[in-house]
Motif scaffolding. Structure first.
Motif: not given
Length: 486
Positions: A251-253, A196, A191, A194, A249, A256-257
């Protein structure tokens, strides 16, 4: 199995501590202990030799680049890590304390994105930074290695040198807490790099699906491969996938990424999947080696693992290994050398005088030793063949005392020479990346796979597709097809 002079196979990958706790952030860089790094560097050549060599060129550079990107987030100086893709059909990834991380092309081929690769490399980096190797050494190296060839029969490690499976990934198993910690660290590192983080549970799910389907294949094609090594040393479960999803989940990311599916597929296109003919191939119950020009039949119900130096055959009623060694023209002397390498100076070992025979026109000889272990006695048999005046091969079999060759009697009698035509017909399976057309379906594309059974199931797992997932035009997917020998 390549042409190598080897009598007993072992790879001393000692677990030596990496300095520090491994839980610092990327901004607090520390170095890998020099002594540990030096030993890992010395072992590196052994590792790549045991695993059939290292992937070079663009594919090797790709794995190293992804690994370096993830390792930079680990709190350890990224320059201290080395990442290698190995030419092995064993589905595995592992780390050696000292900063060396390895992944096999088989596991690389199962992945469907660069982010999945980052998750596995991050997991292995996590084992190093959290000093899991040191903890395992403290619990006793030999007690955890076991022996492939005698473990099932006796549960003993007394004949550990008989097993070459250290070279194929049976490294020390991690505890559940260590595995979960490495999962957490891998998700943290990928994460921060960068990627996902949801690609971590995706990769774990694919590994679980592949491991679960292997026994199903064996019932149809008569082929039973050993459980993927990564699944043995990194136990998988639905609970673990769920936990990894929750961590991703958190991680808040999540979602994304970087994913980089297309870049990853491009790196895989044309790569060998399953056995490399240069090391021999397993087709159903047949082991075929086009370069050595020989073949033999594996007993029904036995799992098989093909390594660079040996072919291992494992079952509940006995275990065996096929390999080679230096030959001076005398089968009796050859058999004695094998026993010496296997058993050393063990007391109370009675080795019978070699008996000569002929197998399919090939001069052969065999001898059996009764070996007393704490758990009981076993019969260890060496069955050797003279393929040329300066070349011999042998089986080593281990069975319960009194059973002699037991279930391996038909196997040792099945060894034969391959004709020029048979050898030329052995071709590698390779990954081919194709674009889904308007009329293509899972079923139509799966029919192009180079397997005689479970084509749809293999296709789905290889491409990370669930049972109800369909394809869309323009989508890029992987097939495993027959290629040409280089």
């Amino acid at each position: 199995m390549k042409i190598r002079a080897i009598l007993a196979m072992s790879l001393p990958l000692a677990a030596i501590a990496c300095a520090g706790s491994g839980l610092t952030g990327a901004g607090d860089q520390r170095a890998i202990a020099p002594g540990t790094a030096q030993q890992a560097a010395q072992q590196h050549q052994q590792v790549i030799q045991e695993f059939g060599g290292v992937e070079t060129g663009n594919r090797g550079a790709y794995v190293n680049a992804v690994g370096a990107r993830v390792a930079a987030q680990s709190g350890v100086q990224a320059s201290g890590f080395r990442f290698s893709a190995l030419n092995s059909p064993v589905m595995n990834a592992f780390a050696v304390p000292g900063g060396y991380v390895y992944i096999t092309r088989q596991l690389l081929g199962l992945m469907n994105s660069e982010a999945e690769l980052a998750s596995v490399l991050g997991h292995e980096v996590g084992h190093i930074t959290a000093d899991h190797g040191a903890e395992r050494q403290n619990r006793g190296l030999l007690s955890q290695l076991g022996a492939l060839l005698v473990g099932v029969v006796t549960g003993s490690g007394d004949l550990a040198n008989l097993a070459g499976q250290v070279s194929q990934g049976l490294f020390l198993q991690y505890s559940r807490s260590q595995e979960l910690e490495a999962d957490d660290l891998g998700i943290r590192y990928m994460t921060a790099a960068g990627y996902d983080p949801l690609q971590s549970p995706s990769m774990l799910a694919s590994l679980g699906a592949w491991s679960a389907m292997e026994p199903r294949f064996s019932g149809v094609e008569g082929e039973q491969r050993a459980t993927p090594s990564w699944a043995r040393t990194h136990p998988l479960s639905a609970e673990r996938v769920t936990r990894a999803t929750q961590r991703a989940q958190a991680t808040g990311r999540a979602g994304q990424g970087i994913v980089n599916r297309e870049q990853h597929l491009a790196a895989l296109n044309g790569m060998i999947f399953d056995d490399d003919p240069a090391q021999g191939v397993i087709e159903g119950r047949e082991f075929l080696h086009p370069d050595l020009r020989l073949a033999f039949t594996i007993p029904q119900g036995f799992a098989t693992q093909n390594g660079v130096r040996a072919v291992s055959i494992v079952g509940n009623s006995g275990q065996a290994q096929f390999s080679t060694g230096p030959y001076n023209g005398n089968l009796g002397t050859y058999i004695g050398q094998v026993f010496q390498a296997l058993l050393g100076q063990q007391a109370q070992v009675q080795v019978s005088q070699p008996r000569t025979t002929n197998v399919n026109g090939i001069p052969a000889a065999y001898s059996t030793a009764r070996v007393a272990l704490q758990q009981g006695a076993v019969d260890v048999t060496v069955f050797a063949y003279e393929m040329a005046s300066n070349r011999a091969y042998h089986f080593v079999t281990v069975t319960p005392a009194g059973s002699g060759l037991g279930p391996f009697a038909p196997m040792v009698q099945s060894l034969r020479r391959l004709s020029v035509q048979e050898a030329a017909a052995v071709r590698p399976r390779v990954i081919q990346v194709v674009t889904v057309g308007a009329g293509d379906t899972v079923q139509s594309l799966a029919r192009r796979m180079a397997y005689s059974a479970y084509q749809v199931e293999r296709f789905r797992v290889l491409n990370g597709l669930d049972a109800n997932d369909s394809l869309r035009a323009g989508q890029r997917v992987k097939l495993v097809v027959y290629g040409n020998r280089s």
